[in-house]
Design an enzyme around this catalytic site. Structure first.
Site: not given
Length: 266
Positions: A9, A151, A153
């Site tokens: 992030n 990732d 999601n």
């Protein structure tokens, strides 16, 4: 071979929270990162290496958005940036390092799947990504062994998120998304035939399996999480996986690093 995956992030943000102080202690052979949210001018000379780990990156054209990196101790025989899809290669979502030797074709990959949570337009983009990614992974599996860390999601099963009943109509737990993972992990002729390595090692965990928590409310404190970060592997490499661990003692981003130890050498 110790392989860590971590959605940062923002690589600069994670660095300020101690990620690159923690990393050397892990003795990793490879590290895949997602959501770098930076360009080369921010990374080069600062975050491009950590000890013996040398990083290579696929940046998004849009500044402060997406981007993936892959650090390895061993020198690859080839590096591939992007997976040949113009729409998503512009978003910095795929970096692959090949470690080919006579008689062996092997890749490590760091990938960042789109999020559809911001609205219908991005959910449609997510479906386009899934449609493009499936045949790409099938083709790759036909040619070589690989481990892809990402990732994704998407939470696959009810055990993979705390509040599954309340999220049946939300991006990340939609029936179509979950069916895509069913197909990816399926073993039929038209399926992907890949292995969810964490679930192979920990088939029954629930609260312990989460790797992402919303920044809203008290999600992290109450462990209202989702399992969004994965190691996908071809069956032969998945069979060498010995240990998986999710690190939650420090918080470097809204995701927790996932480490898997494999019994093979690059």
């Amino acid at each position: 071979m110790r392989f860590i995956t971590a959605n940062l992030n923002g690589i600069r943000s994670a660095a300020t929270k101690g990620f690159f102080d923690w990393l050397p202690q892990q003795k990793a052979d490879a590290l895949g990162v997602q959501e770098v949210k930076a360009q080369d001018e921010h990374v080069a000379g600062t975050f491009c290496s950590s000890g013996k780990l040398k990083g290579h990156f696929h940046y998004a054209e849009k500044k402060g958005y997406s981007g993936v990196g892959l650090y390895t101790k061993e020198e690859p025989s080839e590096i591939l940036i992007g997976f040949g899809n113009a729409e998503f290669d512009a978003e910095g979502r795929w970096i692959e390092k090949r470690f080919d030797k006579p008689g062996r074709k092997l890749s490590l990959i760091s990938c960042y799947f789109p999020s559809g949570s911001s609205g219908p337009e991005r959910q449609e983009a997510k479906y386009r990504f899934l449609d493009a990614m499936f045949p790409h992974l099938q083709k790759l599996k036909a040619e070589r062994e690989f481990i892809l860390v990402a990732d994704v999601n998407i939470a696959h099963k009810e055990a993979d998120l705390k509040n599954w009943k309340g999220n049946l109509k939300n991006s990340g737990f939609l029936p179509e998304e979950r069916a895509w993972l069913d197909k990816l992990f399926g073993t039929g002729k038209k399926d992907g035939g890949l292995v969810d390595v964490y679930r192979q090692l920990h088939p029954d965990t629930t609260d312990e399996c989460y790797t992402w928590w919303s920044n809203r409310g008290q999600a992290y404190a109450k462990n209202v999480g989702w399992r969004l970060d994965y190691h996908f592997a071809t069956p032969a490499l998945a069979a060498t996986a010995k240990r998986a661990a999710i690190y939650k003692e420090q918080k470097f981003s809204d995701h927790a690093p996932l480490t898997v130890d494999y019994d093979f050498k690059l």
